[in-house]
Design a protein around this motif. Structure first.
Motif, PDB file in Angstrom:
ATOM      1  N   GLY A 129     -76.173 123.026 -27.155  1.00 23.92           N
ATOM      2  CA  GLY A 129     -75.370 124.162 -26.772  1.00 23.92           C
ATOM      3  C   GLY A 129     -73.966 124.153 -27.356  1.00 23.92           C
ATOM      4  N   ILE A 130     -73.112 125.013 -26.790  1.00 23.19           N
ATOM      5  CA  ILE A 130     -71.742 125.231 -27.247  1.00 23.19           C
ATOM      6  C   ILE A 130     -70.788 124.562 -26.258  1.00 23.19           C
ATOM      7  N   VAL A 131     -69.828 123.780 -26.754  1.00 22.60           N
ATOM      8  CA  VAL A 131     -68.965 122.973 -25.881  1.00 22.60           C
ATOM      9  C   VAL A 131     -67.504 123.405 -25.971  1.00 22.60           C
ATOM     10  N   TRP A 132     -66.848 123.450 -24.803  1.00 19.64           N
ATOM     11  CA  TRP A 132     -65.389 123.595 -24.731  1.00 19.64           C
ATOM     12  C   TRP A 132     -64.899 122.737 -23.570  1.00 19.64           C
ATOM     13  N   TYR A 133     -63.575 122.548 -23.492  1.00 21.26           N
ATOM     14  CA  TYR A 133     -62.981 121.685 -22.464  1.00 21.26           C
ATOM     15  C   TYR A 133     -61.893 122.435 -21.715  1.00 21.26           C
ATOM     16  N   THR A 134     -61.742 122.116 -20.430  1.00 20.91           N
ATOM     17  CA  THR A 134     -60.764 122.826 -19.620  1.00 20.91           C
ATOM     18  C   THR A 134     -60.558 122.117 -18.290  1.00 20.91           C
ATOM     19  N   ASN A 135     -59.763 122.731 -17.441  1.00 18.16           N
ATOM     20  CA  ASN A 135     -59.519 122.254 -16.082  1.00 18.16           C
ATOM     21  C   ASN A 135     -60.632 122.775 -15.173  1.00 18.16           C
ATOM     22  N   TYR A 136     -61.344 121.875 -14.513  1.00 16.01           N
ATOM     23  CA  TYR A 136     -62.447 122.288 -13.644  1.00 16.01           C
ATOM     24  C   TYR A 136     -61.971 123.088 -12.433  1.00 16.01           C
ATOM     25  N   VAL A 158     -74.591 127.327 -17.870  1.00 13.46           N
ATOM     26  CA  VAL A 158     -73.505 126.412 -18.202  1.00 13.46           C
ATOM     27  C   VAL A 158     -73.633 125.133 -17.381  1.00 13.46           C
ATOM     28  N   GLU A 159     -73.419 124.010 -18.029  1.00  8.75           N
ATOM     29  CA  GLU A 159     -73.426 122.709 -17.359  1.00  8.75           C
ATOM     30  C   GLU A 159     -72.201 121.925 -17.807  1.00  8.75           C
ATOM     31  N   LYS A 160     -71.814 120.938 -17.029  1.00 16.08           N
ATOM     32  CA  LYS A 160     -70.716 120.076 -17.437  1.00 16.08           C
ATOM     33  C   LYS A 160     -71.209 119.060 -18.468  1.00 16.08           C
ATOM     34  N   THR A 161     -70.342 118.693 -19.400  1.00 16.43           N
ATOM     35  CA  THR A 161     -70.673 117.608 -20.306  1.00 16.43           C
ATOM     36  C   THR A 161     -70.607 116.287 -19.548  1.00 16.43           C
ATOM     37  N   SER A 162     -71.142 115.243 -20.129  1.00 14.19           N
ATOM     38  CA  SER A 162     -71.098 113.936 -19.477  1.00 14.19           C
ATOM     39  C   SER A 162     -69.669 113.413 -19.427  1.00 14.19           C
ATOM     40  N   ALA A 163     -69.426 112.489 -18.522  1.00 17.31           N
ATOM     41  CA  ALA A 163     -68.102 111.864 -18.427  1.00 17.31           C
ATOM     42  C   ALA A 163     -67.734 111.174 -19.731  1.00 17.31           C
ATOM     43  N   ASP A 164     -68.709 110.546 -20.376  1.00 20.39           N
ATOM     44  CA  ASP A 164     -68.432 109.857 -21.643  1.00 20.39           C
ATOM     45  C   ASP A 164     -67.980 110.842 -22.725  1.00 20.39           C
ATOM     46  N   GLU A 165     -68.656 112.006 -22.791  1.00 20.75           N
ATOM     47  CA  GLU A 165     -68.258 113.021 -23.768  1.00 20.75           C
ATOM     48  C   GLU A 165     -66.849 113.523 -23.489  1.00 20.75           C
ATOM     49  N   SER A 166     -66.578 113.789 -22.204  1.00 20.26           N
ATOM     50  CA  SER A 166     -65.251 114.292 -21.834  1.00 20.26           C
ATOM     51  C   SER A 166     -64.174 113.254 -22.127  1.00 20.26           C
ATOM     52  N   ASP A 167     -64.451 111.993 -21.813  1.00 15.70           N
ATOM     53  CA  ASP A 167     -63.491 110.922 -22.092  1.00 15.70           C
ATOM     54  C   ASP A 167     -63.205 110.822 -23.591  1.00 15.70           C
ATOM     55  N   ALA A 168     -64.253 110.862 -24.386  1.00 13.67           N
ATOM     56  CA  ALA A 168     -64.092 110.712 -25.833  1.00 13.67           C
ATOM     57  C   ALA A 168     -63.233 111.829 -26.407  1.00 13.67           C
ATOM     58  N   TYR A 169     -63.488 113.056 -25.978  1.00 13.53           N
ATOM     59  CA  TYR A 169     -62.685 114.152 -26.499  1.00 13.53           C
ATOM     60  C   TYR A 169     -61.253 114.072 -25.980  1.00 13.53           C
ATOM     61  N   PRO A 174     -59.493 113.568 -13.268  1.00 16.29           N
ATOM     62  CA  PRO A 174     -60.829 113.814 -12.727  1.00 16.29           C
ATOM     63  C   PRO A 174     -61.189 115.300 -12.673  1.00 16.29           C
ATOM     64  N   HIS A 175     -60.150 116.161 -12.717  1.00 14.93           N
ATOM     65  CA  HIS A 175     -60.391 117.605 -12.637  1.00 14.93           C
ATOM     66  C   HIS A 175     -60.459 118.249 -14.024  1.00 14.93           C
ATOM     67  N   TRP A 176     -60.572 117.468 -15.061  1.00 17.08           N
ATOM     68  CA  TRP A 176     -60.544 117.995 -16.432  1.00 17.08           C
ATOM     69  C   TRP A 176     -61.736 117.455 -17.211  1.00 17.08           C
ATOM     70  N   GLY A 177     -62.402 118.341 -17.965  1.00 15.74           N
ATOM     71  CA  GLY A 177     -63.532 117.878 -18.757  1.00 15.74           C
ATOM     72  C   GLY A 177     -64.221 119.020 -19.482  1.00 15.74           C
ATOM     73  N   GLY A 178     -65.424 118.749 -19.925  1.00 18.41           N
ATOM     74  CA  GLY A 178     -66.125 119.702 -20.776  1.00 18.41           C
ATOM     75  C   GLY A 178     -67.184 120.509 -20.071  1.00 18.41           C
ATOM     76  N   TYR A 179     -67.464 121.659 -20.676  1.00 21.13           N
ATOM     77  CA  TYR A 179     -68.598 122.496 -20.291  1.00 21.13           C
ATOM     78  C   TYR A 179     -69.467 122.719 -21.521  1.00 21.13           C
ATOM     79  N   ARG A 180     -70.746 122.915 -21.278  1.00 21.47           N
ATOM     80  CA  ARG A 180     -71.675 123.241 -22.361  1.00 21.47           C
ATOM     81  C   ARG A 180     -72.489 124.465 -21.953  1.00 21.47           C
ATOM     82  N   LEU A 181     -72.416 125.515 -22.760  1.00 22.78           N
ATOM     83  CA  LEU A 181     -73.280 126.677 -22.546  1.00 22.78           C
ATOM     84  C   LEU A 181     -74.582 126.451 -23.289  1.00 22.78           C
ATOM     85  N   VAL A 182     -75.678 126.521 -22.575  1.00 25.32           N
ATOM     86  CA  VAL A 182     -77.018 126.331 -23.139  1.00 25.32           C
ATOM     87  C   VAL A 182     -77.598 127.713 -23.411  1.00 25.32           C
ATOM     88  N   PRO A 183     -77.656 128.149 -24.658  1.00 22.47           N
ATOM     89  CA  PRO A 183     -77.999 129.544 -24.944  1.00 22.47           C
ATOM     90  C   PRO A 183     -79.462 129.885 -24.660  1.00 22.47           C
TER      91      PRO A 183
END
Length: 213
Positions: free
Chosen positions: A74-81, A114-125, A171-180
């Motif tokens: 899917g398509i990924v972006w990051y923001t404040n949850y 839409v789903e959240k990305t994994s913690a590892d993905e969010s940490d890496a970015y 903890p309130h910040w991370g990624g989202y992924r839209l699964v088309p």
């Protein structure tokens, strides 16, 4: 500019065309092709996309976010949850994205869950971001009412004093992924007879079909 002047604005779209034979069978490949062409053309902010969500009572809202990755998942972006979009996605985990590359006379629309990305993905970015941006994630209570900009400046100073050069991901910040499950590719054409190709998911296969403009 008066309302009448706005109504009289016209543009003839004549840069390119989009037909079934020239398009990819997989919408992700077609998107990758068009995104690369937007990058090559150096259009302003080719990574900017409009994100549409729905809140309580079915009220829609949109904002611009930046794509940070895409693949078969899917398509990924990051923001404040805890932002408005985050709260709305917690209520309704469906969204739509739109890219508008004006100079190329192209639009891409994408819909899906839409789903959240994994913690590892969010940490890496998060750890790849400039220091000021990482501190800013701690400083801004996104979408909340604040009394003045001084609040943000003070919060950023507190974060800098606390974390120095190594702020962790909030903890309130991370990624989202839209699964088309739906893609649409729009190419402007002359006389408003635009090309529109939609891809919709049926089972595990994509069905490509032309829509009237």
């Amino acid at each position: 500019m008066s309302t009448q002047n706005i109504a009289d604005l016209r543009k003839s779209y004549e840069r390119a065309e989009l037909d079934e034979e020239a398009s990819r069978e997989d919408p992700l490949e077609q998107f990758g092709l068009w995104l690369q062409q937007a990058l090559d053309a150096q259009v302003p902010e080719p990574n900017a996309m409009t994100l549409a969500t729905v809140g309580e009572g079915g009220r829609p809202s949109t904002r611009i976010v930046l794509i940070k990755g895409f693949d078969a998942r899917g398509i990924v972006w990051y923001t404040n949850y805890e932002s408005r979009k985050g709260r709305e996605l917690a209520l309704h985990a469906q969204a739509a994205l739109q890219f508008h590359w004006v100079e190329l006379e192209r639009v891409v629309r994408i819909e899906g869950r839409v789903e959240k990305t994994s913690a590892d993905e969010s940490d890496a970015y998060f750890n790849s971001r400039p220091l000021d941006n990482r501190l800013g994630a701690w400083a801004s209570p996104q979408s909340q009412v604040i009394s003045s900009r001084a609040v943000l400046v003070a919060n950023a100073a507190k974060a800098a004093a606390r974390y120095a050069l190594s702020p962790p991901r909030p903890p309130h910040w991370g990624g989202y992924r839209l699964v088309p499950d739906t893609w649409e590719f729009w190419q402007g054409r002359k006389s408003r007879l635009h090309d529109r190709l939609r891809y919709r998911l049926e089972g595990t296969s994509w069905v490509r079909e032309r829509l009237a403009p």
